[in-house]
Design a protein around this motif. Sequence first.
Motif, PDB file in Angstrom:
ATOM      1  N   ALA A 181       0.837  -1.213   0.000  1.00  0.00           N
ATOM      2  CA  ALA A 181       0.000   0.000   0.000  1.00  0.00           C
ATOM      3  C   ALA A 181       0.865   1.255   0.000  1.00  0.00           C
ATOM      4  O   ALA A 181       0.604   2.211  -0.745  1.00  0.00           O
ATOM      5  N   LEU A 182       1.933   1.243   0.799  1.00  0.00           N
ATOM      6  CA  LEU A 182       2.832   2.406   0.857  1.00  0.00           C
ATOM      7  C   LEU A 182       3.575   2.604  -0.462  1.00  0.00           C
ATOM      8  O   LEU A 182       3.831   3.735  -0.880  1.00  0.00           O
ATOM      9  N   ALA A 183       3.907   1.491  -1.141  1.00  0.00           N
ATOM     10  CA  ALA A 183       4.574   1.606  -2.441  1.00  0.00           C
ATOM     11  C   ALA A 183       3.636   2.237  -3.481  1.00  0.00           C
ATOM     12  O   ALA A 183       4.085   2.972  -4.359  1.00  0.00           O
ATOM     13  N   MET A 184       2.337   1.945  -3.373  1.00  0.00           N
ATOM     14  CA  MET A 184       1.358   2.478  -4.330  1.00  0.00           C
ATOM     15  C   MET A 184       0.974   3.916  -4.010  1.00  0.00           C
ATOM     16  O   MET A 184       0.599   4.680  -4.890  1.00  0.00           O
ATOM     17  N   ASP A 185       0.995   4.262  -2.718  1.00  0.00           N
ATOM     18  CA  ASP A 185       0.398   5.523  -2.259  1.00  0.00           C
ATOM     19  C   ASP A 185       1.281   6.138  -1.173  1.00  0.00           C
ATOM     20  O   ASP A 185       0.868   6.309  -0.031  1.00  0.00           O
ATOM     21  N   PRO A 186       2.553   6.464  -1.559  1.00  0.00           N
ATOM     22  CA  PRO A 186       3.553   6.834  -0.539  1.00  0.00           C
ATOM     23  C   PRO A 186       3.238   8.122   0.221  1.00  0.00           C
ATOM     24  O   PRO A 186       3.735   8.301   1.331  1.00  0.00           O
ATOM     25  N   ASP A 187       2.451   9.019  -0.354  1.00  0.00           N
ATOM     26  CA  ASP A 187       2.205  10.310   0.302  1.00  0.00           C
ATOM     27  C   ASP A 187       0.937  10.335   1.148  1.00  0.00           C
ATOM     28  O   ASP A 187       0.571  11.389   1.676  1.00  0.00           O
ATOM     29  N   ASN A 188       0.272   9.208   1.262  1.00  0.00           N
ATOM     30  CA  ASN A 188      -0.984   9.145   2.015  1.00  0.00           C
ATOM     31  C   ASN A 188      -0.687   9.163   3.521  1.00  0.00           C
ATOM     32  O   ASN A 188      -0.196   8.196   4.077  1.00  0.00           O
ATOM     33  N   ARG A 189      -1.005  10.277   4.146  1.00  0.00           N
ATOM     34  CA  ARG A 189      -0.700  10.483   5.562  1.00  0.00           C
ATOM     35  C   ARG A 189      -1.417   9.467   6.473  1.00  0.00           C
ATOM     36  O   ARG A 189      -0.828   8.923   7.406  1.00  0.00           O
ATOM     37  N   ALA A 190      -2.699   9.234   6.179  1.00  0.00           N
ATOM     38  CA  ALA A 190      -3.475   8.281   6.993  1.00  0.00           C
ATOM     39  C   ALA A 190      -2.865   6.882   6.890  1.00  0.00           C
ATOM     40  O   ALA A 190      -2.806   6.134   7.871  1.00  0.00           O
ATOM     41  N   GLY A 205       2.979  -8.248  19.473  1.00  0.00           N
ATOM     42  CA  GLY A 205       2.304  -9.535  19.347  1.00  0.00           C
ATOM     43  C   GLY A 205       0.793  -9.430  19.331  1.00  0.00           C
ATOM     44  O   GLY A 205       0.094 -10.399  19.638  1.00  0.00           O
ATOM     45  N   LYS A 206       0.258  -8.253  18.988  1.00  0.00           N
ATOM     46  CA  LYS A 206      -1.197  -8.053  19.005  1.00  0.00           C
ATOM     47  C   LYS A 206      -1.784  -8.081  17.599  1.00  0.00           C
ATOM     48  O   LYS A 206      -1.097  -7.735  16.627  1.00  0.00           O
ATOM     49  N   PRO A 207      -3.071  -8.458  17.476  1.00  0.00           N
ATOM     50  CA  PRO A 207      -3.737  -8.414  16.159  1.00  0.00           C
ATOM     51  C   PRO A 207      -3.906  -6.987  15.668  1.00  0.00           C
ATOM     52  O   PRO A 207      -4.048  -6.062  16.473  1.00  0.00           O
ATOM     53  N   THR A 208      -3.888  -6.819  14.361  1.00  0.00           N
ATOM     54  CA  THR A 208      -4.164  -5.508  13.763  1.00  0.00           C
ATOM     55  C   THR A 208      -5.648  -5.359  13.440  1.00  0.00           C
ATOM     56  O   THR A 208      -6.061  -4.363  12.852  1.00  0.00           O
ATOM     57  N   LEU A 209      -6.424  -6.373  13.767  1.00  0.00           N
ATOM     58  CA  LEU A 209      -7.857  -6.400  13.516  1.00  0.00           C
ATOM     59  C   LEU A 209      -8.614  -6.566  14.826  1.00  0.00           C
ATOM     60  O   LEU A 209      -8.070  -7.175  15.748  1.00  0.00           O
ATOM     61  N   PRO A 210      -9.872  -6.086  14.909  1.00  0.00           N
ATOM     62  CA  PRO A 210     -10.572  -5.397  13.840  1.00  0.00           C
ATOM     63  C   PRO A 210     -10.034  -3.983  13.616  1.00  0.00           C
ATOM     64  O   PRO A 210      -9.395  -3.400  14.474  1.00  0.00           O
ATOM     65  N   VAL A 211     -10.326  -3.479  12.436  1.00  0.00           N
ATOM     66  CA  VAL A 211     -10.011  -2.100  12.062  1.00  0.00           C
ATOM     67  C   VAL A 211     -11.329  -1.506  11.559  1.00  0.00           C
ATOM     68  O   VAL A 211     -12.199  -2.248  11.103  1.00  0.00           O
ATOM     69  N   THR A 212     -11.495  -0.204  11.652  1.00  0.00           N
ATOM     70  CA  THR A 212     -12.762   0.355  11.168  1.00  0.00           C
ATOM     71  C   THR A 212     -12.745   0.504   9.648  1.00  0.00           C
ATOM     72  O   THR A 212     -11.695   0.698   9.022  1.00  0.00           O
ATOM     73  N   LEU A 213     -13.934   0.444   9.088  1.00  0.00           N
ATOM     74  CA  LEU A 213     -14.090   0.652   7.652  1.00  0.00           C
ATOM     75  C   LEU A 213     -13.665   2.081   7.289  1.00  0.00           C
ATOM     76  O   LEU A 213     -13.127   2.314   6.200  1.00  0.00           O
ATOM     77  N   GLY A 214     -13.848   3.008   8.204  1.00  0.00           N
ATOM     78  CA  GLY A 214     -13.416   4.392   7.963  1.00  0.00           C
ATOM     79  C   GLY A 214     -11.914   4.474   7.736  1.00  0.00           C
ATOM     80  O   GLY A 214     -11.452   5.159   6.810  1.00  0.00           O
ATOM     81  N   VAL A 215     -11.146   3.769   8.550  1.00  0.00           N
ATOM     82  CA  VAL A 215      -9.680   3.735   8.375  1.00  0.00           C
ATOM     83  C   VAL A 215      -9.338   3.067   7.051  1.00  0.00           C
ATOM     84  O   VAL A 215      -8.490   3.550   6.291  1.00  0.00           O
ATOM     85  N   GLU A 216     -10.004   1.959   6.740  1.00  0.00           N
ATOM     86  CA  GLU A 216      -9.730   1.272   5.468  1.00  0.00           C
ATOM     87  C   GLU A 216     -10.044   2.163   4.271  1.00  0.00           C
ATOM     88  O   GLU A 216      -9.313   2.170   3.278  1.00  0.00           O
ATOM     89  N   ARG A 217     -11.139   2.927   4.358  1.00  0.00           N
ATOM     90  CA  ARG A 217     -11.508   3.823   3.251  1.00  0.00           C
ATOM     91  C   ARG A 217     -10.448   4.889   3.018  1.00  0.00           C
ATOM     92  O   ARG A 217     -10.272   5.374   1.900  1.00  0.00           O
ATOM     93  N   ALA A 218      -9.725   5.240   4.069  1.00  0.00           N
ATOM     94  CA  ALA A 218      -8.681   6.268   3.944  1.00  0.00           C
ATOM     95  C   ALA A 218      -7.343   5.686   3.528  1.00  0.00           C
ATOM     96  O   ALA A 218      -6.459   6.427   3.092  1.00  0.00           O
ATOM     97  N   THR A 219      -7.163   4.372   3.667  1.00  0.00           N
ATOM     98  CA  THR A 219      -5.813   3.793   3.550  1.00  0.00           C
ATOM     99  C   THR A 219      -5.678   2.616   2.578  1.00  0.00           C
ATOM    100  O   THR A 219      -4.580   2.360   2.083  1.00  0.00           O
ATOM    101  N   ASN A 220      -6.746   1.871   2.350  1.00  0.00           N
ATOM    102  CA  ASN A 220      -6.651   0.613   1.585  1.00  0.00           C
ATOM    103  C   ASN A 220      -6.707   0.898   0.081  1.00  0.00           C
ATOM    104  O   ASN A 220      -7.729   1.364  -0.423  1.00  0.00           O
ATOM    105  N   PRO A 221      -5.616   0.642  -0.659  1.00  0.00           N
ATOM    106  CA  PRO A 221      -5.603   0.995  -2.088  1.00  0.00           C
ATOM    107  C   PRO A 221      -6.705   0.286  -2.887  1.00  0.00           C
ATOM    108  O   PRO A 221      -7.187   0.830  -3.880  1.00  0.00           O
TER     109      PRO A 221
END
Length: 241
Positions: A181-190, A205-221
């Motif tokens: 994701a960072l390689a595709m969208d390096p300047d995305n602050r979120a 050693g903690k899970p990264t999930l769950p995550v909110t859909l709001g965060v994904e909408r800002a970050t997931n290519p």
Amino acid sequence: MTVTATPIPMLSDNYSWLLRESVSGKVAIVDPAEAAPAIAAIEAAGGKLDMILLTHHHADHVDGVPALVARYHPVVVGNAADAHRLPNLDIAVHEGDTVDFGATKARVIDTPGHTLGHISYYIADGGILLPGDTLFSLGCGRLFEGTAKDMFHSMAKYEDLPDSTLVCAGHEYTASNAKFALAMDPDNRALQERAAEVAALRAAGKPTLPVTLGVERATNPFLRAPDAETFGKLRTAKDHF
Ligand code: ZN
Ligand code: FE
């Protein structure tokens, strides 16, 4: 909110999800890859299992089902279209169906792409999305059976869900997804902030999930792809990353 979802790590990077509905005390599990960690979590939660929800037929999502059925006699729910390749299926569901879960319901969303019979479940009460291997944090599932167009339209079905929705996905792939994701969208602050959070969670050693859909909408290519063609190019690039 009466439903809570807790991740249960399975195999090397799978999550099964333990769901509890507090009004009725009903317990469900999603995509049990293995029986032993599921049984440990179920016993810790009171020792009963009322329902198993399946998103798709892959072994790393269903192999724990027969042993759990033999031990707890839950109702097993899965896609009618995949009835021939889901173990112990009791309730065969279709797009838009609702499945009773104690005092609440889970809605079935048809999300082909990773497999043709892949479905997701949404529980409005608790704001829980169970996307299986369709949507991951900062990524999406590989296209084993469907096309990029199928997957793009499947992910678009999540558009109506609130930003606060908790994405309870099937794998802990977030750290490696973050690199792409960072390689595709390096300047995305979120995205930069989420990548730092993910690194800290994994180091602890903690899970990264769950995550909110709001965060994904800002970050997931993949969620941010404007059309199926762009989505398909991203998916191909990720396959070779
Ligand atoms: Zn899968
Ligand atoms: Fe999987």
